[in-house]
Design a protein around this motif. Sequence first.
Motif, PDB file in Angstrom:
ATOM      1  N   MET A 265      91.856 -32.538  40.184  1.00  0.00           N
ATOM      2  CA  MET A 265      92.819 -31.809  39.355  1.00  0.00           C
ATOM      3  C   MET A 265      92.958 -30.379  39.858  1.00  0.00           C
ATOM      4  N   SER A 266      94.078 -29.757  39.504  1.00  0.00           N
ATOM      5  CA  SER A 266      94.331 -28.386  39.938  1.00  0.00           C
ATOM      6  C   SER A 266      93.547 -27.404  39.073  1.00  0.00           C
ATOM      7  N   TYR A 268      94.480 -24.657  38.247  1.00  0.00           N
ATOM      8  CA  TYR A 268      95.427 -23.971  37.349  1.00  0.00           C
ATOM      9  C   TYR A 268      95.571 -24.704  36.012  1.00  0.00           C
ATOM     10  N   ASP A 269      95.081 -25.944  35.983  1.00  0.00           N
ATOM     11  CA  ASP A 269      95.135 -26.707  34.727  1.00  0.00           C
ATOM     12  C   ASP A 269      93.884 -26.504  33.874  1.00  0.00           C
ATOM     13  N   ARG A 299      90.286 -35.123  32.674  1.00  0.00           N
ATOM     14  CA  ARG A 299      91.403 -34.180  32.884  1.00  0.00           C
ATOM     15  C   ARG A 299      91.954 -33.660  31.558  1.00  0.00           C
ATOM     16  N   GLU A 300      92.195 -34.579  30.619  1.00  0.00           N
ATOM     17  CA  GLU A 300      92.762 -34.166  29.318  1.00  0.00           C
ATOM     18  C   GLU A 300      91.834 -33.169  28.620  1.00  0.00           C
ATOM     19  N   LYS A 303      91.677 -29.658  30.096  1.00  0.00           N
ATOM     20  CA  LYS A 303      92.897 -28.885  29.800  1.00  0.00           C
ATOM     21  C   LYS A 303      92.912 -28.348  28.370  1.00  0.00           C
TER      22      LYS A 303
END
Length: 446
Positions: A265-266, A268-269, A299-300, A303
């Motif tokens: 994942m980035s 920035y996220d 990921r979720e 974020k």
Amino acid sequence: MAKKLVILGGGESGVGAAILGKQQGYEVFVSDAGAIKEQYKSDLQVHQVAFEEKQHTEARILAADEVMKSPGIPDKNPLVKKIRAAGIPVISEIELAYRFKGNSKIIAITGSNGKSTTTSLIWHICRHAGWDCALVGNIGYSFARQVAEAPKELYVAEISSFQLDDIKTFRPDIAVLLNITEDHLDRYDYKFENYIASKFRIIENQVAGDSFIYCADDEVIVNYLKNITPITNPLPFSMKQEIKKGGNIKGDQMMIRVQEERVSMSIYDFALKGKHNQYNTMAAGIAAATIGIRKEKIREAVKTFESLEHRMEYVATVRGVEFINDSKATNVNSTWYALESIEKPTILILGGVDKGNDYTLIEDLVKEKVKAIICMGTDNSKILEAFSAIVPKMVEVESAEEAVQSAFSLAAKGDVVLLSPACASFDLFKNYEDRGDQFKQAVKDL
């Protein structure tokens, strides 16, 4: 006959241990040299645990089969010396909790900085993925109380070196070691190597099949690992090299490879900003992947995570001046991380009880970013000595309110006022939370 368990200290860990001990059939006695808070007294009364406050009855303590010592009590305490001299085993609360955790799994996190953030993030990811888990140790409930009152299938535990000092069998399925910098040296005979060894106790009982997540960019950790051979599954993380098994960040991409599934994942996220939080996020992502959490869930959760109170917490912007509460920064390294993540001209509020601080660590960042320092402590001599030659404006204050007003008067539009004290809070405040709360209140009163 019931085993006699004496508990020194009637705070969260002591009372949690008392409740668990009583439940498991020990004869429990709690002894605190200071006053025990009302809520803890009523907990002890409800569970019919014998206790004393404002004194230690030595005869009763030295008749114990085992003593559980709260992490705040140092080994050089005369009573602790007598207990050890009498050959009575001394354990920590996490050791007691571990004995009765059943088949539950433990993810344990230690390090000099970033423990609370990483522990909370791992817990957030696990909860988001549907695990029945609890946040224990230095944050949330004591581990022992959780085991006694609401056992879970997974414990995510923030562990300090003080808690590790008195373990015997405590063994986490997944151990996370974030970093090691000089801290608490007053408790380790001012020898850094004693503190390093203490942190590494987190893996001393691990067996094949357990995992050890650590920062491969931390020289102290890497050098120590040259002299020991952990028998566990090593999962390093890095920003400087590509890691085959573990995690790394290259450019703006985080890549985690633990099992078959890869998570990318980035950066920035990430909900958490700043380079140090990229390390914390990698560690948390690897821990989650190790217990089999799917990449979309990781990921979720990464974020949506909200940062902790008193840790780089945005308070308000008043007439173009931004106020940030980083009261949890109780050592110089934490303050280094805070300054490193700020881009604007900064008025820095420093000071409190110094634990053997080396301010040269932040000298370069202070030169680059700090236009004024507000010293908030009863003895600021060390801070004044360290920075008066490089910071144009130094002011001494004795309260959070004075600190905020003084900082605001020195600030221009577009500046940041950062409370990141690099010291413990006990000279002017109850604890770092009280310090942060008073700071936030003073900002609201502007």
